[in-house]
Design an enzyme around this catalytic site. Sequence first.
Site, PDB file in Angstrom:
ATOM      1  CE  LYS A 150      -1.813  -1.234   4.542  1.00  0.00           C
ATOM      2  NZ  LYS A 150      -0.782  -0.720   5.391  1.00  0.00           N
ATOM      3  NE  ARG A 205       7.863  -1.775   5.368  1.00  0.00           N
ATOM      4  CZ  ARG A 205       6.550  -1.723   5.577  1.00  0.00           C
ATOM      5  NH1 ARG A 205       5.734  -1.483   4.559  1.00  0.00           N
ATOM      6  NH2 ARG A 205       6.053  -1.949   6.767  1.00  0.00           N
ATOM      7  NE  ARG A 212       6.901   0.766   9.672  1.00  0.00           N
ATOM      8  CZ  ARG A 212       5.672   0.605   9.214  1.00  0.00           C
ATOM      9  NH1 ARG A 212       5.310   1.141   8.066  1.00  0.00           N
ATOM     10  NH2 ARG A 212       4.792  -0.101   9.881  1.00  0.00           N
ATOM     11  NE  ARG A 237       2.859  -4.002  11.113  1.00  0.00           N
ATOM     12  CZ  ARG A 237       3.894  -3.616  10.367  1.00  0.00           C
ATOM     13  NH1 ARG A 237       5.101  -4.052  10.624  1.00  0.00           N
ATOM     14  NH2 ARG A 237       3.706  -2.814   9.353  1.00  0.00           N
TER      15      ARG A 237
HETATM   16  P1  AMP Z   1       1.259   1.002   9.090  1.00  0.00           P
HETATM   17  O1  AMP Z   1       2.250   2.123   8.894  1.00  0.00           O
HETATM   18  O2  AMP Z   1      -0.023   1.223   8.361  1.00  0.00           O
HETATM   19  O3  AMP Z   1       1.857  -0.354   8.831  1.00  0.00           O
HETATM   20  O4  AMP Z   1       0.872   1.016  10.646  1.00  0.00           O
HETATM   21  C1  AMP Z   1       1.844   0.842  11.649  1.00  0.00           C
HETATM   22  C2  AMP Z   1       1.154   0.712  13.000  1.00  0.00           C
HETATM   23  O5  AMP Z   1       0.441   1.931  13.276  1.00  0.00           O
HETATM   24  C3  AMP Z   1       0.109  -0.372  13.087  1.00  0.00           C
HETATM   25  O6  AMP Z   1       0.666  -1.646  13.399  1.00  0.00           O
HETATM   26  C4  AMP Z   1      -0.774   0.166  14.219  1.00  0.00           C
HETATM   27  O7  AMP Z   1      -0.125  -0.009  15.479  1.00  0.00           O
HETATM   28  C5  AMP Z   1      -0.783   1.654  13.933  1.00  0.00           C
HETATM   29  N1  AMP Z   1      -1.892   2.060  13.034  1.00  0.00           N
HETATM   30  C6  AMP Z   1      -1.779   2.589  11.767  1.00  0.00           C
HETATM   31  N2  AMP Z   1      -2.983   2.869  11.252  1.00  0.00           N
HETATM   32  C7  AMP Z   1      -3.888   2.510  12.205  1.00  0.00           C
HETATM   33  C8  AMP Z   1      -5.309   2.540  12.268  1.00  0.00           C
HETATM   34  N3  AMP Z   1      -6.062   2.980  11.240  1.00  0.00           N
HETATM   35  N4  AMP Z   1      -5.914   2.088  13.413  1.00  0.00           N
HETATM   36  C9  AMP Z   1      -5.186   1.641  14.456  1.00  0.00           C
HETATM   37  N5  AMP Z   1      -3.836   1.562  14.461  1.00  0.00           N
HETATM   38  C10 AMP Z   1      -3.184   1.996  13.345  1.00  0.00           C
END
Ligand code: AMP
Length: 221
Positions: free
Chosen positions: A14, A128, A163, A174
């Site tokens: 994404k 990544r 990250r 996740r």
């Molecule tokens: P991402 O960068 O989308 O992979 O998100 C990294 C982390 O941020 C996730 O594992 C969650 O802990 C938190 N996170 C991101 N977006 C959301 C969301 N819409 N709702 C809840 N937690 C989120």
Amino acid sequence: MKSIIFIAPPAAGKGTQSKMIEEKYHLPHISTGDLLRNAIKGNSPIDLKIKELMESGSLIPDDIVLELLHERLMNDDCKNGYILDGFPRNVSQADAYEAMLENMKLDHGVVIYLDVPKELCKKRILGRKSCPKCGAIYNDLIAGMESKVENVCDKCGSNLTVRSDDNEQTFETRYQAYLDNTLPLLDYYKKHGNLYRVDSTDATKTFKTIVEVLERGISHD
Ligand code: AMP
């Protein structure tokens, strides 16, 4: 151009696809993960709690995410559409988002489901690297996605970072959060009639298919 929501497992691409769409259509790329990472630069108890949850791969409480997103969507650059990366992550966020759209008189846009096998997601997570300055994404384990010079961004020359939540254990948490909370959104958006499935095993082909969806509404279901 309408707004775009991605529903996808962790590391389905994404972030990469959002960047490509941002460049082609000049839509702002809004990642709730990035909004959260930027919001917790301090050491307050709430910042530390959010950091801990993110490090473990668990979802952050809806009210925190919704407040950050609402604030971001109020910006003028969102008026003609935007790309949502990482939101909604569950049905209650999707419900709250519907209410937000209605209040702000924003369009529903399209929902793109990036379909990709779990094992490939894992490989993408473990290889990544991203640029902390311009957000470009690279991958040492996927041919064609490496940076030209190891650990250096092709676009802006900054040092690439990994990250802290991109490790095998956090990936499993996740992925489970995705199965339990996010996957039910497919049925939710199927009912709304604006869901498109896109095979996301190959980043270049995936982008071509997304462009077809956005420009011609071609369904690949
Ligand atoms: P991402 O960068 O989308 O992979 O998100 C990294 C982390 O941020 C996730 O594992 C969650 O802990 C938190 N996170 C991101 N977006 C959301 C969301 N819409 N709702 C809840 N937690 C989120």
